[in-house]
Write a protein that holds these residues in place. Structure first.
Motif, mmCIF file in Angstrom:
data_model
loop_
_atom_site.group_PDB
_atom_site.id
_atom_site.type_symbol
_atom_site.label_atom_id
_atom_site.label_comp_id
_atom_site.label_asym_id
_atom_site.label_seq_id
_atom_site.Cartn_x
_atom_site.Cartn_y
_atom_site.Cartn_z
ATOM 1 N N GLY A 200 0.782 -1.308 -0.063
ATOM 2 C CA GLY A 200 -0.113 0.064 -0.081
ATOM 3 C C GLY A 200 0.956 1.308 -0.089
ATOM 4 N N SER A 201 0.203 2.368 -0.336
ATOM 5 C CA SER A 201 1.174 3.803 -0.470
ATOM 6 C C SER A 201 1.802 4.064 0.713
ATOM 7 C CB SER A 201 0.454 4.677 -0.819
ATOM 8 O OG SER A 201 -1.026 5.063 -0.258
ATOM 9 N N ALA A 202 1.033 3.563 2.007
ATOM 10 C CA ALA A 202 1.811 3.919 3.283
ATOM 11 C C ALA A 202 2.787 3.022 3.785
ATOM 12 C CB ALA A 202 0.438 4.023 4.318
ATOM 13 N N GLU A 203 2.933 1.673 2.709
ATOM 14 C CA GLU A 203 3.642 0.809 3.663
ATOM 15 C C GLU A 203 5.202 0.984 2.887
ATOM 16 O OE1 GLU A 203 0.733 -2.731 4.330
ATOM 17 O OE2 GLU A 203 1.174 -2.128 2.175
ATOM 18 N N GLY A 204 5.119 1.566 1.548
ATOM 19 C CA GLY A 204 6.421 1.537 0.824
ATOM 20 C C GLY A 204 6.279 1.267 -0.561
ATOM 21 N N MET A 205 7.443 0.909 -1.403
ATOM 22 C CA MET A 205 7.420 0.691 -2.721
ATOM 23 C C MET A 205 8.187 -0.296 -3.066
ATOM 24 S SD MET A 205 7.512 3.469 -5.848
ATOM 25 C CE MET A 205 6.303 4.468 -4.900
ATOM 26 N N ALA A 206 7.968 -1.085 -4.042
ATOM 27 C CA ALA A 206 8.918 -2.025 -4.769
ATOM 28 C C ALA A 206 9.239 -1.463 -5.967
ATOM 29 C CB ALA A 206 8.136 -3.425 -4.862
ATOM 30 N N PHE A 207 10.398 -1.715 -6.469
ATOM 31 C CA PHE A 207 11.048 -1.257 -7.882
ATOM 32 C C PHE A 207 11.395 -2.670 -8.647
ATOM 33 C CE2 PHE A 207 11.338 2.365 -5.387
ATOM 34 C CZ PHE A 207 10.720 3.447 -6.242
ATOM 35 N N LEU A 208 11.254 -2.784 -9.847
ATOM 36 C CA LEU A 208 11.617 -3.979 -10.498
ATOM 37 C C LEU A 208 12.728 -3.405 -11.643
ATOM 38 C CD1 LEU A 208 11.189 -7.165 -11.478
ATOM 39 C CD2 LEU A 208 9.471 -6.061 -13.124
ATOM 40 N N ALA A 209 13.762 -4.239 -12.004
ATOM 41 C CA ALA A 209 14.656 -4.124 -12.930
ATOM 42 C C ALA A 209 14.915 -5.361 -13.791
ATOM 43 C CB ALA A 209 15.979 -3.370 -12.363
ATOM 44 N N ALA A 210 14.620 -5.144 -15.061
ATOM 45 C CA ALA A 210 14.994 -6.288 -16.018
ATOM 46 C C ALA A 210 16.063 -6.008 -16.729
ATOM 47 C CB ALA A 210 13.633 -6.527 -16.726
ATOM 48 N N ARG A 211 16.632 -4.809 -16.978
ATOM 49 C CA ARG A 211 17.767 -4.444 -17.614
ATOM 50 C C ARG A 211 18.792 -3.497 -16.934
ATOM 51 N NH1 ARG A 211 16.423 -4.564 -23.105
ATOM 52 N NH2 ARG A 211 14.357 -5.032 -23.723
ATOM 53 N N ASP A 212 19.823 -3.695 -17.305
ATOM 54 C CA ASP A 212 20.975 -2.743 -16.546
ATOM 55 C C ASP A 212 20.673 -1.375 -16.922
ATOM 56 O OD1 ASP A 212 22.327 -2.443 -19.271
ATOM 57 O OD2 ASP A 212 23.796 -3.982 -18.688
ATOM 58 N N SER A 213 21.557 -0.468 -16.670
ATOM 59 C CA SER A 213 21.634 1.096 -16.805
ATOM 60 C C SER A 213 22.001 1.338 -18.104
ATOM 61 C CB SER A 213 22.449 1.829 -15.847
ATOM 62 O OG SER A 213 22.124 1.603 -14.444
ATOM 63 N N GLY A 214 22.527 0.352 -18.878
ATOM 64 C CA GLY A 214 22.778 0.547 -20.381
ATOM 65 C C GLY A 214 21.799 0.136 -21.282
ATOM 66 N N GLY A 215 20.804 -0.591 -20.701
ATOM 67 C CA GLY A 215 19.458 -1.019 -21.586
ATOM 68 C C GLY A 215 19.548 -2.269 -21.727
ATOM 69 N N ALA A 216 20.517 -3.182 -21.346
ATOM 70 C CA ALA A 216 20.807 -4.731 -22.012
ATOM 71 C C ALA A 216 20.005 -5.500 -20.688
ATOM 72 C CB ALA A 216 22.318 -4.950 -22.095
ATOM 73 N N LEU A 217 19.280 -6.574 -21.378
ATOM 74 C CA LEU A 217 18.744 -7.223 -20.405
ATOM 75 C C LEU A 217 19.499 -7.859 -19.426
ATOM 76 C CD1 LEU A 217 16.120 -9.074 -22.818
ATOM 77 C CD2 LEU A 217 15.724 -7.921 -21.157
ATOM 78 N N LEU A 218 19.211 -8.279 -18.262
ATOM 79 C CA LEU A 218 19.942 -8.954 -17.229
ATOM 80 C C LEU A 218 20.190 -10.216 -17.578
ATOM 81 C CD1 LEU A 218 18.437 -7.173 -14.045
ATOM 82 C CD2 LEU A 218 20.522 -6.651 -15.220
ATOM 83 N N ASP A 219 21.115 -10.687 -17.658
ATOM 84 C CA ASP A 219 21.884 -12.232 -17.745
ATOM 85 C C ASP A 219 22.481 -12.718 -16.695
ATOM 86 O OD1 ASP A 219 23.104 -14.423 -19.217
ATOM 87 O OD2 ASP A 219 21.443 -14.096 -20.508
#
Length: 193
Positions: free
Chosen positions: A69-88
């Motif tokens: 919930g908005s009062a509990e926090g937030m989750a972030f997901l990353a499927a790519r690195d900062s250069g834009g390549a898929l994480l492998d």
């Protein structure tokens, strides 16, 4: 008569099959509503709120996810690195930067299906804020790899793509200053072979 019945069955099969395929496409492939990007991280700030659209709710329910919930926090997901390549998993990554202020944060690796990666012996593919070593200025440096590494190491197992989930547990992450929030970078260090 038989021709009419067969035609009706054929039309119904196409309608039911097409409807099922469109539902699968929406729940599996369509972007989740309310997605905000903090490259390379993606957030769903409204996923646990009444404002979440029905497709987001259905997708999270199907995957067994329990959104914060908005009062509990937030989750972030990353499927790519900062250069834009898929994480492998055949590559080594460094997560560098400052984690936003939170009472507790967790970082774990998952398969693209959402399943937690297998453990490497007793070492889980997860870290939290109370078990990492911080740099003097408060930043972090975490190595994400299938190969053991000194310092903060997030152990991966297997092969193929993976995703990272950073969860910040603290009401302050959902304040209006969220648009200025800076998340750590995911830098590819090198790959096997």
């Amino acid at each position: 008569m038989l021709r009419t019945v067969l035609f009706a069955i054929f039309v119904l099969a196409i309608a039911i099959g097409g409807g099922a395929a469109s539902v699968w496409a929406v729940l599996e492939k369509a972007p989740l509503g309310g997605t905000r990007v903090k490259a390379p991280w993606i957030a769903l700030p409204s996923a646990g709120s009444p404002e979440a659209n029905p497709y987001t709710r259905a997708r999270l329910a199907r995957e067994g996810g329990v959104p914060l919930g908005s009062a509990e926090g937030m989750a972030f997901l990353a499927a790519r690195d900062s250069g834009g390549a898929l994480l492998d998993r055949s590559c080594t990554y460094s997560i560098e930067g400052i984690i936003p202020v939170a009472r507790l944060w967790t970082l774990h690796a998952i398969a693209p299906s959402g399943a937690l990666l297998a453990s490497l012996g007793r070492r889980k593919p997860a870290l939290h804020s109370r078990m990492v070593l911080y740099q003097p200025e408060g930043s972090i440096a975490i190595t994400v790899s299938t190969h053991p590494s000194p310092g903060n190491w997030l152990a991966l197992t297997g092969s193929g793509p993976f995703e990272l989930v950073l969860t910040l547990l603290d009401p302050s992450v959902t304040t209006p200053g969220e648009s200025e929030m800076v998340l750590p970078q995911i830098v590819q260090v090198g790959c096997d072979g």
